[in-house]
Design an enzyme around this catalytic site. Sequence first.
Site, PDB file in Angstrom:
ATOM      1  N   ARG A 156      -1.977   2.183  -0.313  1.00  0.00           N
ATOM      2  CA  ARG A 156      -1.212   3.436  -0.270  1.00  0.00           C
ATOM      3  C   ARG A 156      -0.811   3.849  -1.690  1.00  0.00           C
ATOM      4  O   ARG A 156      -0.861   3.058  -2.623  1.00  0.00           O
ATOM      5  CB  ARG A 156       0.051   3.265   0.587  1.00  0.00           C
ATOM      6  CG  ARG A 156      -0.193   3.193   2.054  1.00  0.00           C
ATOM      7  CD  ARG A 156       1.055   2.794   2.831  1.00  0.00           C
ATOM      8  NE  ARG A 156       1.406   1.402   2.652  1.00  0.00           N
ATOM      9  CZ  ARG A 156       2.461   0.795   3.206  1.00  0.00           C
ATOM     10  NH1 ARG A 156       3.305   1.492   3.939  1.00  0.00           N
ATOM     11  NH2 ARG A 156       2.687  -0.479   3.010  1.00  0.00           N
ATOM     12  N   LYS A 183       5.479  -0.160  -2.150  1.00  0.00           N
ATOM     13  CA  LYS A 183       6.022  -1.510  -1.879  1.00  0.00           C
ATOM     14  C   LYS A 183       6.980  -1.944  -2.972  1.00  0.00           C
ATOM     15  O   LYS A 183       6.996  -1.394  -4.082  1.00  0.00           O
ATOM     16  CB  LYS A 183       4.878  -2.526  -1.769  1.00  0.00           C
ATOM     17  CG  LYS A 183       4.045  -2.365  -0.528  1.00  0.00           C
ATOM     18  CD  LYS A 183       4.862  -2.305   0.766  1.00  0.00           C
ATOM     19  CE  LYS A 183       5.470  -3.627   1.186  1.00  0.00           C
ATOM     20  NZ  LYS A 183       6.176  -3.478   2.508  1.00  0.00           N
ATOM     21  N   TYR A 191      10.139   1.195  -0.939  1.00  0.00           N
ATOM     22  CA  TYR A 191      10.596   0.163  -0.002  1.00  0.00           C
ATOM     23  C   TYR A 191      11.031  -1.049  -0.821  1.00  0.00           C
ATOM     24  O   TYR A 191      10.341  -1.441  -1.781  1.00  0.00           O
ATOM     25  CB  TYR A 191       9.470  -0.269   0.943  1.00  0.00           C
ATOM     26  CG  TYR A 191       9.142   0.741   2.018  1.00  0.00           C
ATOM     27  CD1 TYR A 191      10.114   1.139   2.935  1.00  0.00           C
ATOM     28  CD2 TYR A 191       7.878   1.294   2.120  1.00  0.00           C
ATOM     29  CE1 TYR A 191       9.830   2.076   3.920  1.00  0.00           C
ATOM     30  CE2 TYR A 191       7.579   2.231   3.106  1.00  0.00           C
ATOM     31  CZ  TYR A 191       8.565   2.615   3.997  1.00  0.00           C
ATOM     32  OH  TYR A 191       8.282   3.536   4.971  1.00  0.00           O
ATOM     33  N   HIS A 200      13.398  -3.889   0.911  1.00  0.00           N
ATOM     34  CA  HIS A 200      13.643  -5.010   1.845  1.00  0.00           C
ATOM     35  C   HIS A 200      14.323  -6.177   1.121  1.00  0.00           C
ATOM     36  O   HIS A 200      13.870  -7.332   1.170  1.00  0.00           O
ATOM     37  CB  HIS A 200      12.325  -5.475   2.473  1.00  0.00           C
ATOM     38  CG  HIS A 200      11.592  -4.394   3.205  1.00  0.00           C
ATOM     39  ND1 HIS A 200      12.045  -3.844   4.375  1.00  0.00           N
ATOM     40  CD2 HIS A 200      10.430  -3.747   2.929  1.00  0.00           C
ATOM     41  CE1 HIS A 200      11.199  -2.914   4.801  1.00  0.00           C
ATOM     42  NE2 HIS A 200      10.221  -2.826   3.936  1.00  0.00           N
ATOM     43  N   GLU A 206      13.924   2.200   3.153  1.00  0.00           N
ATOM     44  CA  GLU A 206      14.221   1.727   4.512  1.00  0.00           C
ATOM     45  C   GLU A 206      15.684   1.819   4.907  1.00  0.00           C
ATOM     46  O   GLU A 206      15.999   1.615   6.085  1.00  0.00           O
ATOM     47  CB  GLU A 206      13.705   0.288   4.707  1.00  0.00           C
ATOM     48  CG  GLU A 206      14.496  -0.818   4.015  1.00  0.00           C
ATOM     49  CD  GLU A 206      14.094  -1.047   2.564  1.00  0.00           C
ATOM     50  OE1 GLU A 206      13.280  -0.262   2.034  1.00  0.00           O
ATOM     51  OE2 GLU A 206      14.606  -2.006   1.952  1.00  0.00           O
ATOM     52  N   ASP A 239       8.924  -8.114   7.209  1.00  0.00           N
ATOM     53  CA  ASP A 239       9.408  -7.564   5.928  1.00  0.00           C
ATOM     54  C   ASP A 239      10.907  -7.785   5.743  1.00  0.00           C
ATOM     55  O   ASP A 239      11.409  -7.739   4.622  1.00  0.00           O
ATOM     56  CB  ASP A 239       9.034  -6.078   5.765  1.00  0.00           C
ATOM     57  CG  ASP A 239       9.529  -5.210   6.911  1.00  0.00           C
ATOM     58  OD1 ASP A 239      10.136  -5.739   7.866  1.00  0.00           O
ATOM     59  OD2 ASP A 239       9.314  -3.985   6.844  1.00  0.00           O
TER      60      ASP A 239
HETATM   61  N1  LIG Z   1       5.212  -5.439   8.561  1.00  0.00           N
HETATM   62  C1  LIG Z   1       5.082  -4.144   8.244  1.00  0.00           C
HETATM   63  O1  LIG Z   1       4.098  -3.744   7.617  1.00  0.00           O
HETATM   64  C2  LIG Z   1       6.109  -3.156   8.693  1.00  0.00           C
HETATM   65  C3  LIG Z   1       7.297  -3.612   9.150  1.00  0.00           C
HETATM   66  N2  LIG Z   1       8.238  -2.740   9.650  1.00  0.00           N
HETATM   67  C4  LIG Z   1       9.473  -3.357  10.118  1.00  0.00           C
HETATM   68  O2  LIG Z   1       9.537  -3.426  11.528  1.00  0.00           O
HETATM   69  C5  LIG Z   1      10.904  -3.663  11.889  1.00  0.00           C
HETATM   70  C6  LIG Z   1      11.302  -2.741  13.044  1.00  0.00           C
HETATM   71  O3  LIG Z   1      11.407  -1.404  12.557  1.00  0.00           O
HETATM   72  P1  LIG Z   1      11.778  -0.163  13.486  1.00  0.00           P
HETATM   73  O4  LIG Z   1      11.134  -0.273  14.799  1.00  0.00           O
HETATM   74  O5  LIG Z   1      11.550   1.053  12.685  1.00  0.00           O
HETATM   75  O6  LIG Z   1      13.346  -0.367  13.676  1.00  0.00           O
HETATM   76  P2  LIG Z   1      14.266   0.380  14.754  1.00  0.00           P
HETATM   77  O7  LIG Z   1      15.631   0.405  14.175  1.00  0.00           O
HETATM   78  O8  LIG Z   1      13.651   1.654  15.202  1.00  0.00           O
HETATM   79  O9  LIG Z   1      14.224  -0.616  16.009  1.00  0.00           O
HETATM   80  C7  LIG Z   1      14.808  -1.875  15.982  1.00  0.00           C
HETATM   81  C8  LIG Z   1      15.231  -2.244  17.395  1.00  0.00           C
HETATM   82  O10 LIG Z   1      15.662  -3.600  17.379  1.00  0.00           O
HETATM   83  C9  LIG Z   1      16.685  -3.677  18.352  1.00  0.00           C
HETATM   84  N3  LIG Z   1      17.436  -4.915  18.200  1.00  0.00           N
HETATM   85  C10 LIG Z   1      18.373  -5.223  17.268  1.00  0.00           C
HETATM   86  N4  LIG Z   1      18.815  -6.481  17.482  1.00  0.00           N
HETATM   87  C11 LIG Z   1      18.126  -6.975  18.541  1.00  0.00           C
HETATM   88  C12 LIG Z   1      18.135  -8.205  19.239  1.00  0.00           C
HETATM   89  N5  LIG Z   1      18.949  -9.229  18.897  1.00  0.00           N
HETATM   90  N6  LIG Z   1      17.274  -8.357  20.286  1.00  0.00           N
HETATM   91  C13 LIG Z   1      16.446  -7.371  20.654  1.00  0.00           C
HETATM   92  N7  LIG Z   1      16.405  -6.165  20.035  1.00  0.00           N
HETATM   93  C14 LIG Z   1      17.236  -5.984  18.995  1.00  0.00           C
HETATM   94  C15 LIG Z   1      17.500  -2.411  18.146  1.00  0.00           C
HETATM   95  O11 LIG Z   1      18.319  -2.114  19.252  1.00  0.00           O
HETATM   96  C16 LIG Z   1      16.384  -1.398  17.930  1.00  0.00           C
HETATM   97  O12 LIG Z   1      16.013  -0.769  19.148  1.00  0.00           O
HETATM   98  C17 LIG Z   1      11.699  -3.447  10.596  1.00  0.00           C
HETATM   99  O13 LIG Z   1      11.980  -4.693   9.990  1.00  0.00           O
HETATM  100  C18 LIG Z   1      10.752  -2.647   9.741  1.00  0.00           C
HETATM  101  O14 LIG Z   1      11.021  -2.724   8.364  1.00  0.00           O
HETATM  102  C19 LIG Z   1       8.025  -1.387   9.698  1.00  0.00           C
HETATM  103  C20 LIG Z   1       6.830  -0.888   9.212  1.00  0.00           C
HETATM  104  C21 LIG Z   1       5.798  -1.725   8.628  1.00  0.00           C
HETATM  105  C1  LIG Z   2       7.983  -0.505   5.883  1.00  0.00           C
HETATM  106  C2  LIG Z   2       7.172  -1.177   4.874  1.00  0.00           C
HETATM  107  O1  LIG Z   2       7.650  -2.024   4.168  1.00  0.00           O
HETATM  108  C3  LIG Z   2       5.791  -0.838   4.753  1.00  0.00           C
HETATM  109  O2  LIG Z   2       5.352   0.178   5.322  1.00  0.00           O
HETATM  110  O3  LIG Z   2       5.052  -1.543   4.050  1.00  0.00           O
END
Ligand SMILES: NC(=O)C1=CN([C@@H]2O[C@H](COP(=O)(O)OP(=O)(O)OC[C@H]3O[C@@H](n4cnc5c(N)ncnc54)[C@H](O)[C@@H]3O)[C@@H](O)[C@H]2O)C=CC1
Ligand SMILES: CC(=O)C(=O)O
Length: 376
Positions: A15, A75, A94, A96, A118, A269
């Site tokens: 990206r 990143k 980002y 984190h 984020e 992340d």
């Molecule tokens: N690995 C990657 O490339 C990427 C990673 N991410 C990550 O994915 C993760 C999720 O992001 P989003 O969905 O946007 O967040 P979001 O805020 O939309 O959703 C998170 C959900 O987790 C729930 N939650 C919180 N504590 C909980 C628990 N103890 N048990 C069950 N559910 C619980 C919340 O109620 C919420 O519905 C983040 O860490 C984000 O940075 C996002 C994009 C890319």
């Molecule tokens: C959310 C994030 O860290 C990514 O899109 O790589």
Amino acid sequence: MIIGIPKEIKNNENRVALTPAGVVSFVSAGHKVFVENNAGAGSGFTNEDYINTGAEIIDNSAVLWEKSDMIMKVKEPLPSEYTYFRKGLILFTYLHLAAEPALAQALKEKGVLAIAYETVSVNRTLPLLTPMSEVAGRMATQIGAQFLQKSNGGKGILLAGVPGVNRGKVTIIGGGVVGTHAAKLAIGIGADVTIIDLSADRLRQLDDIFGNQITTLMSSPFNIAQSVAEADLLIGAVLIPGAKAPKLVSEEIVKLMKPGSVIVDVAIDQGGIVETIDHITTHDNPTYVKHGVVHYAVANMPGAVPRTSTIALTNVTLPYALQIANKGVNKAISDNEALRLGVNVANGEITFEAVAKDLGYDYVKVEDALSEMVEL
Ligand SMILES: NC(=O)C1=CN([C@@H]2O[C@H](COP(=O)(O)OP(=O)(O)OC[C@H]3O[C@@H](n4cnc5c(N)ncnc54)[C@H](O)[C@@H]3O)[C@@H](O)[C@H]2O)C=CC1
Ligand SMILES: CC(=O)C(=O)O
């Protein structure tokens, strides 16, 4: 203001933080844009595309960082980039930080003003995280299906099943943006989907959206253990903004999963929700097997589909970056609460409470950290 766009150096990160269309917006507002040589190539944007819209190409990262007032990245900077940090530099990317203590320390020590995509927040939504969560959520199901194939180390099941054979089971922990988009794809291919969340309101919304195409469960150790033990594919999608992700899936629970099951921990992340994930994996080497279960923990999943992701990301980051450039960072932060919530490090202080708490620093309000520079 001078805006610098480095070439991303993380493994398979294709990206770029600004498209040629974004260059037009900055240049027509009177700003200057430096783009590192071939920074856009992985997303299909050539140096010529950037030059034609008014940017200047710089062939040396150190020079680009030094000449720029604001660095826009995708990143978090890697250690080789920490040497470019300096007092007063604005970094918009980002970060984190709860999962990156060395980076947090370097930003603090060098006095960088670091704004994390984020944690920019509007009415409890995260507009600069959402599009990448949409991408990663959809990818999580796709990737999980791929690693369930025998040739990729999986148990050899087709999530869709076929007439006369069970459908595969997908458990998604966290029903926010990632979880919803993972569910959309999993339902679309015909899997048996369970979503677990801590928020009863969120579970109601998911029930309204998907009806009886999903099972919803309240997050509890008991429900998690039972659902994960039966899952062919587990997707980690929990977020507590800014904070380290809670370890909701213990090693004991992973041991209950059948050999060849797959875990895709998108929340890696922020440190990940699965105890048996002890390191971040890369697109080059995305999985490892522990207790017979395939673990996938890539922290920049959208980097694998850079054309879609770059356009989706810059659609939302550009308006904020333009505010910073047009008003100056202090006034932009002062005027815009969403942007203020994005400030994680300022004047040598950690200014996001969850990050400070997780990393053991004192939390200082942005207003106080910047008090000598701006009235908020
Ligand atoms: N690995 C990657 O490339 C990427 C990673 N991410 C990550 O994915 C993760 C999720 O992001 P989003 O969905 O946007 O967040 P979001 O805020 O939309 O959703 C998170 C959900 O987790 C729930 N939650 C919180 N504590 C909980 C628990 N103890 N048990 C069950 N559910 C619980 C919340 O109620 C919420 O519905 C983040 O860490 C984000 O940075 C996002 C994009 C890319
Ligand atoms: C959310 C994030 O860290 C990514 O899109 O790589």
